[in-house]
Design an enzyme around this catalytic site. Structure first.
Site, PDB file in Angstrom:
ATOM      1  N   SER A 224     -29.959 -27.959  -3.329  1.00 37.66           N
ATOM      2  CA  SER A 224     -31.379 -28.310  -3.263  1.00 37.66           C
ATOM      3  C   SER A 224     -31.601 -29.796  -3.483  1.00 37.66           C
ATOM      4  CB  SER A 224     -32.096 -27.529  -4.367  1.00 37.66           C
ATOM      5  OG  SER A 224     -33.390 -28.024  -4.551  1.00 37.66           O
TER       6      SER A 224
ATOM      7  N   TYR B 155     -33.789 -25.506 -12.816  1.00 34.47           N
ATOM      8  CA  TYR B 155     -33.366 -25.053 -11.480  1.00 34.47           C
ATOM      9  C   TYR B 155     -32.443 -26.085 -10.833  1.00 34.47           C
ATOM     10  CZ  TYR B 155     -33.554 -24.315  -6.467  1.00 34.47           C
ATOM     11  OH  TYR B 155     -33.198 -24.173  -5.156  1.00 34.47           O
TER      12      TYR B 155
ATOM     13  N   LYS C  53     -28.220 -26.058  -9.814  1.00 32.99           N
ATOM     14  CA  LYS C  53     -27.666 -26.344  -8.479  1.00 32.99           C
ATOM     15  C   LYS C  53     -26.641 -27.475  -8.557  1.00 32.99           C
ATOM     16  CE  LYS C  53     -29.697 -23.213  -6.013  1.00 32.99           C
ATOM     17  NZ  LYS C  53     -28.919 -22.175  -5.331  1.00 32.99           N
TER      18      LYS C  53
END
Ligand code: UDP
Length: 326
Positions: free
Chosen positions: A115, A139, A143
């Site tokens: 991402s 988040y 990643k």
């Protein structure tokens, strides 16, 4: 056989459609926690959980898996700020379990869903892949951690991999077979369209005091079918033994502010769409715009959707279709 984890989710299901179109045999592995069985176009489907290693062992022992496309993850920035435990478990532990199963089974090819959230607040725009990684929310940290873990596994166990860093996935299959379907919805474009449908009273614009031209956050919206095609291109190159970089940005290279997205949605739907200014959402960078040159050069990838309006049109058609069903 290509194993697609998270193939019942938004980007996974669109990539499965593209893989089938390209002639691959596809097996979808999904726990259906956020995915939908109706979105799975592959014949082969296993309802299983990455946090249950036996589910993975069963798939790898029964099927001859050539490569894995790993989409299954928790994907909401605000939720990751409120509930990091869920994100470290699902995204970190889940991916570690998958990697162990791959190593055990001798599966050597992996495409990993990463991402733009790995970059954090950009030091320059557009963002190239070698930009410093300083994720702003759990988040993004999951990643970036997993990109590094995968790279170590590649070194040690001879894995060939590529990490695809999505900017903001948007739109739906123009044929209307599948589309974006999150419950509850947290993403901007479907939320704006839900307001257009009268399912929500107004849009909240999260932050109007950013250092951006109109004060609202700016994102690079990339059509989900363009993302899907990038996966097939990356997979083909991995399988044919071509040298690839470890990571590729996938975006159109142009940013739109939340206010601009709202305007485009008003034009496409022909509806008023009320909006209110609201405080910033924790964990949100002001601006994320891709430099997609590397993907264009190495993968031969050219997004078909290079402006927001046609992207929103596909999202709107899908949403109208879904709302007529319910
Ligand atoms: N956003 C907003 N109102 C909403 C949902 C999102 O203003 O109801 C903003 C959000 O702050 C971000 C942008 O829209 O700047 C895109 O958010 P989304 O959740 O779609 O994707 P993200 O960039 O977090 O991956």
């Amino acid at each position: 056989m290509i194993l697609v984890t998270g193939g019942a989710g938004y980007i996974g299901s669109h990539t499965v459609k593209e893989l089938l179109r390209a002639g691959y045999e596809v097996m979808v592995f999904d726990n259906l926690s956020t995915g939908h069985r109706e979105l799975v176009l592959a014949r082969e489907f296993v309802q299983g959980d990455l946090l249950n290693p036996q589910d993975l062992a069963r798939v790898f022992s029964r099927y001859q898996i050539e490569a894995v496309l790993h989409f299954a993850a928790a994907t909401s920035v605000p939720e990751s700020v409120e509930n990091p435990e869920k994100y470290y478990r699902t995204n970190v532990l889940g991916t570690l379990n998958l990697l162990s199963a791959m190593v055990k089974a001798g599966v050597k090819h992996l495409v990993f869903s990463s991402s733009a959230a790995v970059y954090g607040d950009p030091q320059k725009i557009p963002i190239p892949e070698d930009h410093p990684k300083n994720p702003k929310n759990p988040y993004g940290r999951t990643k970036w951690m997993m990109e590094q873990v995968i790279s170590d596994y590649a070194q040690a166990y001879g894995l060939r991999f590529v990490c695809l860093r999505y900017f903001n996935a948007a739109g739906s299959d123009p044929e209307g077979e599948i589309g974006e379907w999150h419950e509850p919805e947290t993403h901007l474009i479907p939320i704006v369209l839900e307001v257009a449908l009268g399912k929500r009273p107004y849009l909240e614009i999260f932050g109007t005091d950013y250092e951006t031209p109109d004060g609202a956050p700016v994102r690079d919206y990339i059509h989900v079918c363009d993302l899907a095609r990038a996966h097939v291109l990356a997979l083909e190159r991995l399988l044919s033994g071509e040298e690839l970089a470890s990571a590729y940005n996938l975006g159109i290279g142009r940013g739109y502010s939340v206010r601009e997205v709202l305007e485009v949605c008003r034009r496409v739907t022909g509806r008023e769409i009320p909006a209110r200014e609201a405080p910033r959402r924790p964990g949100d960078p002001a601006i994320l715009v891709a430099d997609p040159t590397r993907a264009q050069k190495d993968l031969g990838w050219r997004p078909k959707y290079t402006a927001l309006e046609p992207i929103v049109e596909t999202a709107w058609s899908w949403m109208l279709k879904m709302s007529q069903k319910s």
